[in-house]
Design a protein around this motif. Sequence first.
Motif, mmCIF file in Angstrom:
data_model
loop_
_atom_site.group_PDB
_atom_site.id
_atom_site.type_symbol
_atom_site.label_atom_id
_atom_site.label_comp_id
_atom_site.label_asym_id
_atom_site.label_seq_id
_atom_site.Cartn_x
_atom_site.Cartn_y
_atom_site.Cartn_z
ATOM 1 N N UNK A 151 -7.748 25.125 15.305
ATOM 2 C CA UNK A 151 -9.082 25.686 15.259
ATOM 3 C C UNK A 151 -9.068 26.953 14.410
ATOM 4 N N UNK A 152 -10.141 27.185 13.691
ATOM 5 C CA UNK A 152 -10.264 28.338 12.804
ATOM 6 C C UNK A 152 -11.605 29.012 13.057
ATOM 7 N N UNK A 153 -11.601 30.325 12.997
ATOM 8 C CA UNK A 153 -12.850 31.067 13.099
ATOM 9 C C UNK A 153 -12.791 32.297 12.210
ATOM 10 N N UNK A 154 -13.902 32.566 11.589
ATOM 11 C CA UNK A 154 -14.043 33.802 10.808
ATOM 12 C C UNK A 154 -14.850 34.761 11.680
ATOM 13 N N UNK B 253 -16.802 25.423 18.915
ATOM 14 C CA UNK B 253 -16.894 24.414 17.868
ATOM 15 C C UNK B 253 -16.280 23.127 18.399
ATOM 16 N N UNK B 254 -16.851 22.006 17.965
ATOM 17 C CA UNK B 254 -16.407 20.693 18.406
ATOM 18 C C UNK B 254 -16.048 19.835 17.193
ATOM 19 N N UNK C 135 -8.907 22.484 23.086
ATOM 20 C CA UNK C 135 -8.673 21.462 24.096
ATOM 21 C C UNK C 135 -9.086 20.114 23.534
ATOM 22 N N UNK C 136 -8.539 19.053 24.113
ATOM 23 C CA UNK C 136 -8.968 17.715 23.757
ATOM 24 C C UNK C 136 -7.992 16.885 22.957
ATOM 25 N N UNK C 137 -6.842 17.430 22.632
ATOM 26 C CA UNK C 137 -5.873 16.649 21.874
ATOM 27 C C UNK C 137 -5.205 15.598 22.729
ATOM 28 N N UNK C 138 -4.366 14.774 22.081
ATOM 29 C CA UNK C 138 -3.637 13.780 22.842
ATOM 30 C C UNK C 138 -3.274 12.571 22.027
ATOM 31 N N UNK C 139 -2.972 11.500 22.743
ATOM 32 C CA UNK C 139 -2.538 10.238 22.139
ATOM 33 C C UNK C 139 -3.667 9.221 22.226
ATOM 34 N N UNK C 140 -3.900 8.527 21.126
ATOM 35 C CA UNK C 140 -4.963 7.528 21.085
ATOM 36 C C UNK C 140 -4.526 6.391 20.175
ATOM 37 N N UNK C 141 -5.025 5.217 20.443
ATOM 38 C CA UNK C 141 -4.726 4.075 19.580
ATOM 39 C C UNK C 141 -5.579 4.116 18.328
ATOM 40 N N UNK C 142 -5.086 3.525 17.279
ATOM 41 C CA UNK C 142 -5.846 3.425 16.036
ATOM 42 C C UNK C 142 -7.194 2.752 16.317
ATOM 43 N N UNK C 143 -8.230 3.323 15.707
ATOM 44 C CA UNK C 143 -9.583 2.841 15.940
ATOM 45 C C UNK C 143 -10.296 3.538 17.072
ATOM 46 N N UNK D 204 -3.063 25.457 18.130
ATOM 47 C CA UNK D 204 -2.816 24.106 17.648
ATOM 48 C C UNK D 204 -2.763 23.094 18.778
ATOM 49 N N UNK D 205 -3.268 21.909 18.499
ATOM 50 C CA UNK D 205 -3.224 20.824 19.479
ATOM 51 C C UNK D 205 -2.802 19.545 18.764
ATOM 52 N N UNK D 206 -1.886 18.815 19.369
ATOM 53 C CA UNK D 206 -1.329 17.625 18.735
ATOM 54 C C UNK D 206 -2.264 16.435 18.919
ATOM 55 N N UNK D 207 -2.520 15.756 17.812
ATOM 56 C CA UNK D 207 -3.227 14.472 17.822
ATOM 57 C C UNK D 207 -2.249 13.418 17.315
ATOM 58 N N UNK D 208 -2.021 12.405 18.124
ATOM 59 C CA UNK D 208 -1.139 11.312 17.725
ATOM 60 C C UNK D 208 -1.922 10.013 17.813
ATOM 61 N N UNK D 209 -1.985 9.311 16.684
ATOM 62 C CA UNK D 209 -2.694 8.035 16.625
ATOM 63 C C UNK D 209 -1.662 6.936 16.453
ATOM 64 N N UNK D 210 -1.588 6.064 17.418
ATOM 65 C CA UNK D 210 -0.610 4.976 17.367
ATOM 66 C C UNK D 210 -1.234 3.747 16.707
ATOM 67 N N UNK D 211 -0.430 3.118 15.870
ATOM 68 C CA UNK D 211 -0.949 1.949 15.133
ATOM 69 C C UNK D 211 -0.535 0.648 15.813
#
Length: 121
Positions: free
Chosen positions: A95-98, A78-79, A7-15, A114-121
């Motif tokens: 995320x990965x776990x052994x 894990x965070x 959880x926690x993915x999404x769209x964020x601005x650069x920085x 999988x979770x998408x992270x998109x960073x807009x510039x």
Amino acid sequence: QVQLVESGGGLVQAGGSLRLSCAASGSFFSINAMGWYRQAPGKQRELVAVISRGGSTNYADSVKGRFTISRDNAKNTVFLEMNSLKAEDTDVYYCYAEGTLYKDHPANNYWGQGTQITVSS
């Protein structure tokens, strides 16, 4: 089996900043290393950060000083705290776990969806 839910993915601005979480659930004996990988279309999945059960960490050079991995062993979670995000951090993060299903059995690798992270510039 081990199920990983991210959880926690999404769209964020650069920085900007984002925090990913991943919880392991199911029937298993122990969760050992946990971590995060990322993958862009047409490219190989690459390590972002990994943390051992004892707290030892390893980071990709590209994220050192910006990302921090941590875990809660009691919750098998894990965070990944991501700061100063750049456009090149845009990827699908996995995320990965052994995990060991039974005592004295070999460990297996498990992956989240999988979770998408998109960073807009």
